[in-house]
Design an enzyme around this catalytic site. Sequence first.
Site, PDB file in Angstrom:
ATOM      1  N   ASN A 187     -12.288  -1.389  -1.055  1.00  0.00           N
ATOM      2  CA  ASN A 187     -11.607  -1.971   0.105  1.00  0.00           C
ATOM      3  C   ASN A 187     -12.326  -1.543   1.380  1.00  0.00           C
ATOM      4  OD1 ASN A 187      -9.115  -2.943   1.724  1.00  0.00           O
ATOM      5  ND2 ASN A 187      -9.314  -0.796   2.355  1.00  0.00           N
ATOM      6  N   GLU A 188     -12.571  -2.466   2.251  1.00  0.00           N
ATOM      7  CA  GLU A 188     -13.191  -2.170   3.552  1.00  0.00           C
ATOM      8  C   GLU A 188     -14.289  -1.116   3.397  1.00  0.00           C
ATOM      9  OE1 GLU A 188     -10.280  -1.542   6.697  1.00  0.00           O
ATOM     10  OE2 GLU A 188      -9.552  -3.594   6.492  1.00  0.00           O
ATOM     11  N   GLN A 193       2.029  -6.002   5.733  1.00  0.00           N
ATOM     12  CA  GLN A 193       2.230  -5.704   4.330  1.00  0.00           C
ATOM     13  C   GLN A 193       3.671  -6.038   3.952  1.00  0.00           C
ATOM     14  OE1 GLN A 193       0.946  -1.816   3.085  1.00  0.00           O
ATOM     15  NE2 GLN A 193      -0.976  -1.938   4.233  1.00  0.00           N
ATOM     16  N   GLU A 246       0.845  -1.197   0.000  1.00  0.00           N
ATOM     17  CA  GLU A 246       0.000   0.000   0.000  1.00  0.00           C
ATOM     18  C   GLU A 246       0.880   1.247   0.000  1.00  0.00           C
ATOM     19  OE1 GLU A 246      -2.875   0.008   3.185  1.00  0.00           O
ATOM     20  OE2 GLU A 246      -3.842   1.834   2.435  1.00  0.00           O
ATOM     21  N   GLU A 269      -6.223  -9.269   3.666  1.00  0.00           N
ATOM     22  CA  GLU A 269      -5.432  -8.535   4.667  1.00  0.00           C
ATOM     23  C   GLU A 269      -5.442  -9.341   5.956  1.00  0.00           C
ATOM     24  OE1 GLU A 269      -6.027  -4.354   5.412  1.00  0.00           O
ATOM     25  OE2 GLU A 269      -6.470  -3.987   3.287  1.00  0.00           O
ATOM     26  N   TYR A 307      -7.027  -8.979  11.485  1.00  0.00           N
ATOM     27  CA  TYR A 307      -5.699  -8.739  12.063  1.00  0.00           C
ATOM     28  C   TYR A 307      -5.624  -9.322  13.466  1.00  0.00           C
ATOM     29  CZ  TYR A 307      -4.489  -5.543   8.264  1.00  0.00           C
ATOM     30  OH  TYR A 307      -4.169  -5.019   7.031  1.00  0.00           O
TER      31      TYR A 307
END
Length: 525
Positions: free
Chosen positions: A203-204, A377, A56, A328, A270
């Site tokens: 995204n999200e 990432q 990113e 992710e 996460y």
Amino acid sequence: MRTISLLKTAKRSLVLAGMAAFSVFSLSAEENAAIVVKADQPAAQISRHIYGQFSEHLGHCIYGGIWVGPESSIPNTDGYRNDIVEALKEIRIPNLRWPGGCFADEYHWRDGIGPRESRPKMINTHWGGVVEDNSFGTHEFLNFCELIGTEPYICGNVGSGTVEEMSKWVEYITFDGESPMANERRQNGREKPWKVKFWGVGNENWGCGGHMDVEFYSDQYKRYATYCRNYGDNRLQKIAGGANSGDYNWTKVLLKEIGRQAWGISLHHYTVPKGWGAGGKGPATGFTEEEYMITIQKALSMDPLIGQHAEIMDQLDPQKNVALCVDEWGNWFDVEPGTNPGFLYQQNTLRDALTCASVLNIFHKYSDRVKMANIAQMVNVLQSIILTKDDQMVLTPTYHIYNMYKVHQDAVNLPVELLTPDYKLGSRAVPALNASASVDADGVIHVSIVNLDPDRDIATSLNLRGFAPKSVTGQIVTAPKLDMWNDFDHPETITLKAFDGAKINKGLLSVKVPAKSVITLEIKK
Ligand code: AHR
């Protein structure tokens, strides 16, 4: 002692009942665990795309990480760091997601084409409020993918973009004929179109991508996806923005609404030891054993999480046409002291290697549904595989897991059953061992085993059902302490080493798995 089936949850009781009939779990006096690999029951192929990475426009992932520009004194090829290119080629990255993340939903691709010096600058409002000069754009990303031999995975802007903008981006990249977009691409120096398979539509979008509800997003998805065309023989595999961790309703409604119009739906999850509250997430180094235990407990929760999303998907899509893409995931700790809080720069210890391998084992288990995953990432951000400082580069313990596990890419998953002691701390307990196995195109079996116990070596029997082992070799990632890492002065504190703790005796293997280690065995007939 617990028995764990690494088959899908729904089948678990059957498997456990069936197991009573086997004497495979009988242990010798020296062994305190047993692993059965069902080499006679090959399951789904492990998509190599679960070994995907994510880059990113955030902190020093792109700028200083991948890209230094052609004028840099840091050795580079057309602006890409040579050390990074070499390290990435080594681990065979199958796909690379870009440009975000949250950044994707405020990225306007036209700002990143044409002569670099005349590209407009913008503020990266999500990540540190720094100036983004757009010197790394569409051409730079796609050429980088070609250089390292990976499939691009582009995430388009739904949150602040338009259908027209996304549609023209696809045309610009992939159309071979005469059109305003294809002609502009040629003027910008690229005659032939690129191939792009993976295309994310936002995204999200439940959060930084527009704070939408799932019904609204589903409608948006259909509008945007309709105009992302297949040009020539380029076939887009579109990925809808999926759920945040345990938001099962998002998965259910999204799948119902978009049905077969997506190749995959995403899931973000996460591991944050202390949670998202104001008190901090927990340090990347200098953690206590309790923080270690909490981290691994949370990392292992990927298993029931995927299990429940997969169960919902199985009801609506029993043929498994739609992939679950965990695009992710990873450990999210406090940033390193003294670094920009918006840059998400964290160290990477043996703890990261252990959770990484455990989660990859979970992805293998669900290889019939999970077809893609991207750790967050790739360079200098969150659970990175590589860290850089000026012209120096360090490969993290997580990198060495990706290197060790690359043998599983596109191999066929072999279900695993385990009898393992617990690793206990106070009132908390987790299975000390977890494992996965696969058979590759040459008939070679690879078994990966993680021992999460920080203090105790575990001797285990390893029975490959339906496979007569003739030779075994191995690799290991470990260190004297959990809280050890590679830094720029000591880049090789944790590396991949040869492992010789597995022996074959009358068709059975016995393995001594050292405390706090990850091993991968290569077993041949
Ligand atoms: O990976 C960092 C951020 O985490 C991504 O930009 C976003 O999608 C997620 O919330």
